[in-house]
Design a protein around this motif. Sequence first.
Motif, PDB file in Angstrom:
ATOM      1  N   PRO A  29       0.832  -1.205   0.000  1.00  0.00           N
ATOM      2  CA  PRO A  29       0.000   0.000   0.000  1.00  0.00           C
ATOM      3  C   PRO A  29       0.869   1.258   0.000  1.00  0.00           C
ATOM      4  CG  PRO A  29      -0.700  -1.529   1.718  1.00  0.00           C
ATOM      5  CD  PRO A  29       0.603  -2.031   1.184  1.00  0.00           C
ATOM      6  N   THR A  30       0.268   2.364  -0.343  1.00  0.00           N
ATOM      7  CA  THR A  30       1.001   3.621  -0.351  1.00  0.00           C
ATOM      8  C   THR A  30       1.411   3.988   1.073  1.00  0.00           C
ATOM      9  OG1 THR A  30      -0.957   4.987  -0.017  1.00  0.00           O
ATOM     10  CG2 THR A  30      -0.370   4.461  -2.317  1.00  0.00           C
ATOM     11  N   PRO A  31       2.484   4.749   1.212  1.00  0.00           N
ATOM     12  CA  PRO A  31       2.878   5.213   2.549  1.00  0.00           C
ATOM     13  C   PRO A  31       1.754   5.984   3.240  1.00  0.00           C
ATOM     14  CG  PRO A  31       4.685   5.552   1.013  1.00  0.00           C
ATOM     15  CD  PRO A  31       3.490   5.109   0.199  1.00  0.00           C
ATOM     16  N   ALA A  32       0.995   6.746   2.491  1.00  0.00           N
ATOM     17  CA  ALA A  32      -0.113   7.502   3.088  1.00  0.00           C
ATOM     18  C   ALA A  32      -1.165   6.558   3.674  1.00  0.00           C
ATOM     19  CB  ALA A  32      -0.736   8.429   2.055  1.00  0.00           C
ATOM     20  N   ALA A  33      -1.451   5.468   2.978  1.00  0.00           N
ATOM     21  CA  ALA A  33      -2.446   4.508   3.465  1.00  0.00           C
ATOM     22  C   ALA A  33      -1.971   3.860   4.763  1.00  0.00           C
ATOM     23  CB  ALA A  33      -2.722   3.445   2.417  1.00  0.00           C
ATOM     24  N   MET A  34      -0.671   3.572   4.847  1.00  0.00           N
ATOM     25  CA  MET A  34      -0.137   2.924   6.046  1.00  0.00           C
ATOM     26  C   MET A  34       0.066   3.910   7.199  1.00  0.00           C
ATOM     27  SD  MET A  34       2.318  -0.112   4.647  1.00  0.00           S
ATOM     28  CE  MET A  34       3.554   0.917   3.906  1.00  0.00           C
ATOM     29  N   ALA A  35       0.018   5.194   6.921  1.00  0.00           N
ATOM     30  CA  ALA A  35       0.216   6.207   7.957  1.00  0.00           C
ATOM     31  C   ALA A  35      -1.090   6.664   8.593  1.00  0.00           C
ATOM     32  CB  ALA A  35       0.945   7.411   7.368  1.00  0.00           C
ATOM     33  N   SER A  36      -2.179   6.008   8.249  1.00  0.00           N
ATOM     34  CA  SER A  36      -3.474   6.371   8.817  1.00  0.00           C
ATOM     35  C   SER A  36      -3.410   6.395  10.336  1.00  0.00           C
ATOM     36  CB  SER A  36      -4.530   5.356   8.370  1.00  0.00           C
ATOM     37  OG  SER A  36      -5.710   5.526   9.104  1.00  0.00           O
ATOM     38  N   ARG A  37      -4.138   7.311  10.938  1.00  0.00           N
ATOM     39  CA  ARG A  37      -4.200   7.403  12.399  1.00  0.00           C
ATOM     40  C   ARG A  37      -5.396   6.628  12.960  1.00  0.00           C
ATOM     41  NH1 ARG A  37      -0.225  10.051  14.370  1.00  0.00           N
ATOM     42  NH2 ARG A  37       0.649  11.928  13.489  1.00  0.00           N
ATOM     43  N   THR A  38      -6.222   6.084  12.089  1.00  0.00           N
ATOM     44  CA  THR A  38      -7.351   5.266  12.509  1.00  0.00           C
ATOM     45  C   THR A  38      -6.813   3.913  12.992  1.00  0.00           C
ATOM     46  OG1 THR A  38      -8.769   6.320  10.888  1.00  0.00           O
ATOM     47  CG2 THR A  38      -9.501   4.192  11.710  1.00  0.00           C
ATOM     48  N   PRO A  39      -7.329   3.381  14.099  1.00  0.00           N
ATOM     49  CA  PRO A  39      -6.854   2.082  14.560  1.00  0.00           C
ATOM     50  C   PRO A  39      -6.895   1.036  13.445  1.00  0.00           C
ATOM     51  CG  PRO A  39      -8.288   3.049  16.201  1.00  0.00           C
ATOM     52  CD  PRO A  39      -8.366   3.934  14.985  1.00  0.00           C
ATOM     53  N   PHE A  40      -5.810   0.288  13.345  1.00  0.00           N
ATOM     54  CA  PHE A  40      -5.654  -0.765  12.345  1.00  0.00           C
ATOM     55  C   PHE A  40      -5.723  -0.241  10.910  1.00  0.00           C
ATOM     56  CE2 PHE A  40      -7.726  -2.500  16.126  1.00  0.00           C
ATOM     57  CZ  PHE A  40      -6.738  -3.374  16.551  1.00  0.00           C
ATOM     58  N   CYS A  41      -5.541   1.061  10.733  1.00  0.00           N
ATOM     59  CA  CYS A  41      -5.635   1.699   9.406  1.00  0.00           C
ATOM     60  C   CYS A  41      -6.935   1.293   8.709  1.00  0.00           C
ATOM     61  CB  CYS A  41      -4.436   1.335   8.537  1.00  0.00           C
ATOM     62  SG  CYS A  41      -2.842   1.827   9.207  1.00  0.00           S
ATOM     63  N   ALA A  42      -7.990   1.148   9.488  1.00  0.00           N
ATOM     64  CA  ALA A  42      -9.251   0.629   8.972  1.00  0.00           C
ATOM     65  C   ALA A  42      -9.863   1.494   7.884  1.00  0.00           C
ATOM     66  CB  ALA A  42     -10.249   0.463  10.119  1.00  0.00           C
ATOM     67  N   ASP A  43      -9.478   2.760   7.846  1.00  0.00           N
ATOM     68  CA  ASP A  43     -10.035   3.636   6.818  1.00  0.00           C
ATOM     69  C   ASP A  43      -9.266   3.566   5.498  1.00  0.00           C
ATOM     70  OD1 ASP A  43      -7.812   4.849   8.003  1.00  0.00           O
ATOM     71  OD2 ASP A  43      -8.583   6.878   7.709  1.00  0.00           O
ATOM     72  N   THR A  44      -8.087   2.938   5.504  1.00  0.00           N
ATOM     73  CA  THR A  44      -7.268   2.924   4.294  1.00  0.00           C
ATOM     74  C   THR A  44      -6.790   1.535   3.869  1.00  0.00           C
ATOM     75  OG1 THR A  44      -5.264   3.346   5.601  1.00  0.00           O
ATOM     76  CG2 THR A  44      -6.401   5.276   4.658  1.00  0.00           C
ATOM     77  N   LEU A  45      -6.814   0.562   4.776  1.00  0.00           N
ATOM     78  CA  LEU A  45      -6.304  -0.774   4.467  1.00  0.00           C
ATOM     79  C   LEU A  45      -7.310  -1.852   4.839  1.00  0.00           C
ATOM     80  CD1 LEU A  45      -2.680  -0.595   5.980  1.00  0.00           C
ATOM     81  CD2 LEU A  45      -3.359  -0.162   3.607  1.00  0.00           C
ATOM     82  N   ALA A  46      -7.260  -2.952   4.110  1.00  0.00           N
ATOM     83  CA  ALA A  46      -7.970  -4.153   4.544  1.00  0.00           C
ATOM     84  C   ALA A  46      -7.230  -4.687   5.772  1.00  0.00           C
ATOM     85  CB  ALA A  46      -7.968  -5.197   3.434  1.00  0.00           C
TER      86      ALA A  46
END
Length: 109
Positions: A29-46
């Motif tokens: 995934p993109t660095p931005a997707a992995m940098a999400s502040r949502t727990p478990f990156c739930a808003d950007t990653l499976a």
Amino acid sequence: MQRLHEAADIVLGIEQAMRDADFWHDHVPTPAAMASRTPFCADTLAFSEWLQFVFLPRIRALIEDNGALPTASAIAPLAEEALEERLGKSELVAHLQRFDALIGGNPRV
């Protein structure tokens, strides 16, 4: 030190179970997707992407640096809910339960 060795074994089991159940991803995934502040990156990653690209590398880094493991973990119930049903899912969840138990002070699950 024993706890870190057990964690390393569990991490290897998680990776193998992810590969066996076809939860392993070929594309990072993109660095931005992995940098999400949502727990478990739930808003950007499976959830499986989070496991592979965030959780596993962080735990491996702690193990390699002889760092302190987290003080609490409840990943297995989330995996049970978030991952789609497929052959091998229960094996992956079992490894995550072992991780949760190790972190919670009960490594013999």
